[in-house]
Design a protein around this motif. Structure first.
Motif, PDB file in Angstrom:
ATOM      1  N   GLU A  33      32.990 -23.658  46.406  1.00  0.00           N
ATOM      2  CA  GLU A  33      34.167 -23.134  47.141  1.00  0.00           C
ATOM      3  C   GLU A  33      35.005 -22.052  46.372  1.00  0.00           C
ATOM      4  OE1 GLU A  33      33.885 -26.233  46.406  1.00  0.00           O
ATOM      5  OE2 GLU A  33      34.244 -27.705  47.998  1.00  0.00           O
ATOM      6  N   PHE A  34      34.850 -22.313  44.944  1.00  0.00           N
ATOM      7  CA  PHE A  34      35.676 -21.304  44.491  1.00  0.00           C
ATOM      8  C   PHE A  34      34.578 -20.103  43.630  1.00  0.00           C
ATOM      9  CE2 PHE A  34      38.146 -25.135  43.873  1.00  0.00           C
ATOM     10  CZ  PHE A  34      39.382 -24.594  44.163  1.00  0.00           C
ATOM     11  N   ILE A  35      33.563 -20.567  43.395  1.00  0.00           N
ATOM     12  CA  ILE A  35      32.570 -19.110  42.517  1.00  0.00           C
ATOM     13  C   ILE A  35      31.509 -19.039  43.691  1.00  0.00           C
ATOM     14  CG2 ILE A  35      33.152 -20.385  40.303  1.00  0.00           C
ATOM     15  CD1 ILE A  35      30.288 -21.700  40.422  1.00  0.00           C
ATOM     16  N   GLY A  36      31.242 -19.551  44.630  1.00  0.00           N
ATOM     17  CA  GLY A  36      30.345 -19.154  45.689  1.00  0.00           C
ATOM     18  C   GLY A  36      29.012 -19.835  45.297  1.00  0.00           C
ATOM     19  N   GLY A  37      28.341 -19.931  46.200  1.00  0.00           N
ATOM     20  CA  GLY A  37      26.863 -20.550  46.115  1.00  0.00           C
ATOM     21  C   GLY A  37      26.601 -21.639  47.120  1.00  0.00           C
ATOM     22  N   VAL A 127      33.159 -13.827  47.394  1.00  0.00           N
ATOM     23  CA  VAL A 127      34.462 -13.236  48.011  1.00  0.00           C
ATOM     24  C   VAL A 127      35.417 -14.314  48.440  1.00  0.00           C
ATOM     25  CG1 VAL A 127      35.276 -11.573  49.432  1.00  0.00           C
ATOM     26  CG2 VAL A 127      33.254 -11.061  48.214  1.00  0.00           C
ATOM     27  N   ILE A 128      34.786 -15.232  49.389  1.00  0.00           N
ATOM     28  CA  ILE A 128      35.571 -16.236  50.012  1.00  0.00           C
ATOM     29  C   ILE A 128      36.023 -17.192  48.789  1.00  0.00           C
ATOM     30  CG2 ILE A 128      35.521 -18.181  51.669  1.00  0.00           C
ATOM     31  CD1 ILE A 128      33.438 -16.865  53.031  1.00  0.00           C
ATOM     32  N   GLY A 129      35.212 -17.293  47.792  1.00  0.00           N
ATOM     33  CA  GLY A 129      35.513 -18.415  46.630  1.00  0.00           C
ATOM     34  C   GLY A 129      36.997 -17.891  45.826  1.00  0.00           C
ATOM     35  N   LEU A 132      39.923 -18.333  48.155  1.00  0.00           N
ATOM     36  CA  LEU A 132      40.401 -19.659  47.967  1.00  0.00           C
ATOM     37  C   LEU A 132      41.121 -19.770  46.689  1.00  0.00           C
ATOM     38  CD1 LEU A 132      37.387 -21.744  49.750  1.00  0.00           C
ATOM     39  CD2 LEU A 132      39.692 -20.983  50.732  1.00  0.00           C
ATOM     40  N   GLN A 133      40.755 -19.324  45.573  1.00  0.00           N
ATOM     41  CA  GLN A 133      41.221 -19.645  44.372  1.00  0.00           C
ATOM     42  C   GLN A 133      42.670 -18.983  44.254  1.00  0.00           C
ATOM     43  OE1 GLN A 133      39.204 -18.542  40.584  1.00  0.00           O
ATOM     44  NE2 GLN A 133      37.340 -18.468  41.698  1.00  0.00           N
ATOM     45  N   ALA A 134      42.690 -17.823  45.039  1.00  0.00           N
ATOM     46  CA  ALA A 134      43.989 -17.283  45.215  1.00  0.00           C
ATOM     47  C   ALA A 134      45.169 -17.910  45.773  1.00  0.00           C
ATOM     48  CB  ALA A 134      43.849 -15.658  45.463  1.00  0.00           C
ATOM     49  N   LYS A 135      44.642 -18.394  46.953  1.00  0.00           N
ATOM     50  CA  LYS A 135      45.621 -19.042  48.042  1.00  0.00           C
ATOM     51  C   LYS A 135      46.011 -20.432  47.325  1.00  0.00           C
ATOM     52  CE  LYS A 135      43.807 -17.313  52.326  1.00  0.00           C
ATOM     53  NZ  LYS A 135      43.157 -17.423  53.533  1.00  0.00           N
ATOM     54  N   ALA A 136      45.214 -21.251  46.421  1.00  0.00           N
ATOM     55  CA  ALA A 136      45.367 -22.369  45.795  1.00  0.00           C
ATOM     56  C   ALA A 136      46.402 -21.954  44.837  1.00  0.00           C
ATOM     57  CB  ALA A 136      44.257 -23.001  45.301  1.00  0.00           C
ATOM     58  N   PHE A 137      46.302 -21.197  43.892  1.00  0.00           N
ATOM     59  CA  PHE A 137      47.588 -20.460  43.174  1.00  0.00           C
ATOM     60  C   PHE A 137      48.735 -20.617  43.575  1.00  0.00           C
ATOM     61  CE2 PHE A 137      49.523 -17.427  40.793  1.00  0.00           C
ATOM     62  CZ  PHE A 137      49.765 -18.094  39.435  1.00  0.00           C
ATOM     63  N   TYR A 138      48.859 -19.590  44.700  1.00  0.00           N
ATOM     64  CA  TYR A 138      49.892 -19.244  45.376  1.00  0.00           C
ATOM     65  C   TYR A 138      50.614 -20.609  46.208  1.00  0.00           C
ATOM     66  CZ  TYR A 138      48.753 -14.481  44.898  1.00  0.00           C
ATOM     67  OH  TYR A 138      48.277 -13.293  44.512  1.00  0.00           O
ATOM     68  N   ALA A 139      49.758 -21.225  46.582  1.00  0.00           N
ATOM     69  CA  ALA A 139      50.301 -22.594  47.274  1.00  0.00           C
ATOM     70  C   ALA A 139      50.996 -23.460  46.312  1.00  0.00           C
ATOM     71  CB  ALA A 139      49.220 -23.387  48.031  1.00  0.00           C
ATOM     72  N   ALA A 200      39.227 -30.176  47.962  1.00  0.00           N
ATOM     73  CA  ALA A 200      40.015 -31.347  47.883  1.00  0.00           C
ATOM     74  C   ALA A 200      40.582 -31.609  46.740  1.00  0.00           C
ATOM     75  CB  ALA A 200      38.741 -32.584  48.081  1.00  0.00           C
ATOM     76  N   PHE A 201      40.201 -31.265  45.515  1.00  0.00           N
ATOM     77  CA  PHE A 201      41.035 -31.335  44.297  1.00  0.00           C
ATOM     78  C   PHE A 201      42.343 -30.576  44.306  1.00  0.00           C
ATOM     79  CE2 PHE A 201      42.018 -30.075  39.985  1.00  0.00           C
ATOM     80  CZ  PHE A 201      42.072 -31.541  39.095  1.00  0.00           C
ATOM     81  N   ILE A 202      42.398 -29.529  44.957  1.00  0.00           N
ATOM     82  CA  ILE A 202      43.429 -28.912  44.900  1.00  0.00           C
ATOM     83  C   ILE A 202      44.441 -29.387  45.994  1.00  0.00           C
ATOM     84  CG2 ILE A 202      44.503 -26.619  45.855  1.00  0.00           C
ATOM     85  CD1 ILE A 202      43.147 -26.399  43.362  1.00  0.00           C
ATOM     86  N   ALA A 203      43.842 -30.273  47.030  1.00  0.00           N
ATOM     87  CA  ALA A 203      45.058 -31.060  47.764  1.00  0.00           C
ATOM     88  C   ALA A 203      45.321 -32.115  47.162  1.00  0.00           C
ATOM     89  CB  ALA A 203      43.933 -31.514  49.156  1.00  0.00           C
ATOM     90  N   ALA A 204      44.353 -32.592  46.251  1.00  0.00           N
ATOM     91  CA  ALA A 204      44.956 -33.814  45.420  1.00  0.00           C
ATOM     92  C   ALA A 204      46.360 -33.364  44.512  1.00  0.00           C
ATOM     93  CB  ALA A 204      44.099 -34.424  44.522  1.00  0.00           C
ATOM     94  N   LEU A 205      45.947 -32.221  43.747  1.00  0.00           N
ATOM     95  CA  LEU A 205      47.046 -31.694  42.917  1.00  0.00           C
ATOM     96  C   LEU A 205      48.491 -31.520  43.685  1.00  0.00           C
ATOM     97  CD1 LEU A 205      45.312 -28.855  40.791  1.00  0.00           C
ATOM     98  CD2 LEU A 205      45.939 -31.231  40.212  1.00  0.00           C
ATOM     99  N   LEU A 206      48.262 -30.904  44.872  1.00  0.00           N
ATOM    100  CA  LEU A 206      49.618 -30.857  45.694  1.00  0.00           C
ATOM    101  C   LEU A 206      50.128 -32.223  46.265  1.00  0.00           C
ATOM    102  CD1 LEU A 206      48.452 -28.005  48.036  1.00  0.00           C
ATOM    103  CD2 LEU A 206      49.945 -27.802  46.142  1.00  0.00           C
ATOM    104  N   THR A 207      49.245 -33.242  46.398  1.00  0.00           N
ATOM    105  CA  THR A 207      49.710 -34.588  46.732  1.00  0.00           C
ATOM    106  C   THR A 207      50.413 -35.026  45.396  1.00  0.00           C
ATOM    107  OG1 THR A 207      47.826 -34.903  48.250  1.00  0.00           O
ATOM    108  CG2 THR A 207      49.225 -36.860  47.434  1.00  0.00           C
ATOM    109  N   ILE A 208      49.642 -34.911  44.288  1.00  0.00           N
ATOM    110  CA  ILE A 208      50.364 -35.449  42.945  1.00  0.00           C
ATOM    111  C   ILE A 208      52.015 -34.524  42.910  1.00  0.00           C
ATOM    112  CG2 ILE A 208      50.222 -35.160  40.349  1.00  0.00           C
ATOM    113  CD1 ILE A 208      47.101 -35.292  40.862  1.00  0.00           C
ATOM    114  N   LEU A 209      52.052 -33.522  43.323  1.00  0.00           N
ATOM    115  CA  LEU A 209      53.285 -32.667  43.076  1.00  0.00           C
ATOM    116  C   LEU A 209      54.386 -33.532  43.870  1.00  0.00           C
ATOM    117  CD1 LEU A 209      52.260 -28.842  43.028  1.00  0.00           C
ATOM    118  CD2 LEU A 209      52.688 -30.401  40.945  1.00  0.00           C
TER     119      LEU A 209
END
Length: 309
Positions: A33-37, A127-129, A132-139, A200-209
């Motif tokens: 999701e982040f690096i493409g593939g 590019v999509i990856g 997603l990295q930028a959006k996760a950081f901004y969130a 899903a890991f980013i969602a977990a971090l936001l839940t932890i916050l």
């Protein structure tokens, strides 16, 4: 309890420092999701072959570095560079031809679906990856700013002896403590167990916050009540009393949450296993930081201000 703050600070410092060193050395094993593939999950109906056997059979396709992760009894997840649909079908054909585990004449008579099942195929460009990295950081940044603003507003009536905005800063320090430890553990898991992190890991971090700040505010709210209605003038004693009044509730709440998470971790599906693991780490770390880090930090900040004045 507050008098043992040096022990709490030392333990937290060791854990955070170790996590930062781990992140610096190993970084995070980012998913596609982040690096493409491309990701392909296969179920082998006649028994799963070894990782090396799968890799050898696909070597002629020039797929680059292939990561093969066995899951369940007969399944495997293949992660590779971004591939097109013809290559995708070639992979399925090669796997079906070579791992039917029946004599070649019979294997040729079997359909691909009778040899392997494709459970999942995902392809995401780099590019999509990056997006997603930028959006996760901004969130995460937006969440942190919102938490500071809300706590500063909620505690505006107890600006003495500690300014209301300082409660927000201390809560964020506790949050960063929890997030860094979780990231550090997952960098080790990525290095030694090849566990990748995704959305899903980013969602977990936001839940932890959210969970951690909720626990911290429970303690701070009791501090606020005691400051408003208690005759005690010693700030350290007020904080210490507030922690004692809320510690049982915090631990009981965390334990009931952990029981559910552990049940899902051991008996739930493979796809959410590491999402749940991140939550387990975050709940444990968040409970600790709310009780043994955030409250002592308030006391230390107040004492430092008094000495300075």
């Amino acid at each position: 309890m507050i008098k043992y703050r040096k022990i709490y600070f030392s333990l937290s410092s060791i854990l955070v420092l170790a996590s930062i060193i781990s992140l610096a050395l190993f970084q995070l094993n980012l998913g596609i999701e982040f690096i493409g593939g491309s990701l392909l999950e296969i179920e082998f109906l006649h028994g799963r072959p070894s990782n090396q056997a799968i890799s050898d059979k696909l070597s002629d396709l020039e797929l680059g570095s292939i990561t093969i992760q066995p899951i369940a009894e007969n399944n495997a997840i293949l992660r590779m560079k971004d591939i097109d649909e013809p290559t995708h079908q070639q992979i399925l054909q090669i796997l079906a031809e070579n791992f039917a585990n029946v004599p070649p004449p019979q294997a040729r008579e079997l359909a691909i679906s009778e040899i392997i099942l494709e459970n999942r195929f995902e392809s995401i460009g780099p590019v999509i990856g990056k997006e997603l990295q930028a959006k996760a950081f901004y969130a995460i940044i937006i969440v942190i700013i919102a938490i500071i603003a809300y706590i500063a507003w909620a505690f505006r009536k107890v600006s003495q002896p500690v300014k209301s905005w300082k409660y927000g800063i201390v809560a964020i320090i506790a949050l960063m403590h929890d997030v860094i430890i979780t990231l550090g553990i997952f960098s080790l898991l990525g290095k030694f167990m090849n566990i990748e992190i995704g959305i899903a890991f980013i969602a977990a971090l936001l839940t932890i916050l959210g969970y951690s700040v909720n626990d911290t505010i429970v303690v701070f709210d009791r501090v606020r009540e005691n400051l408003l209605y208690s005759d005690e003038n010693d700030f350290e004693q007020i904080v210490n009393s507030s922690v004692r009044q809320t510690i049982r509730r915090s631990i009981n709440t965390s334990l009931t949450t952990l029981f559910v998470l552990l049940a899902i971790f051991f008996f739930g599906g493979q796809t959410i296993k590491y999402f749940i693991l991140a939550l387990i780490i975050g709940v444990i770390s968040g409970t600790y930081s709310s009780i043994f880090l955030a409250s002592p930090l308030l006391v230390v900040w107040e004492k430092w201000k008094s000495r300075k004045e």
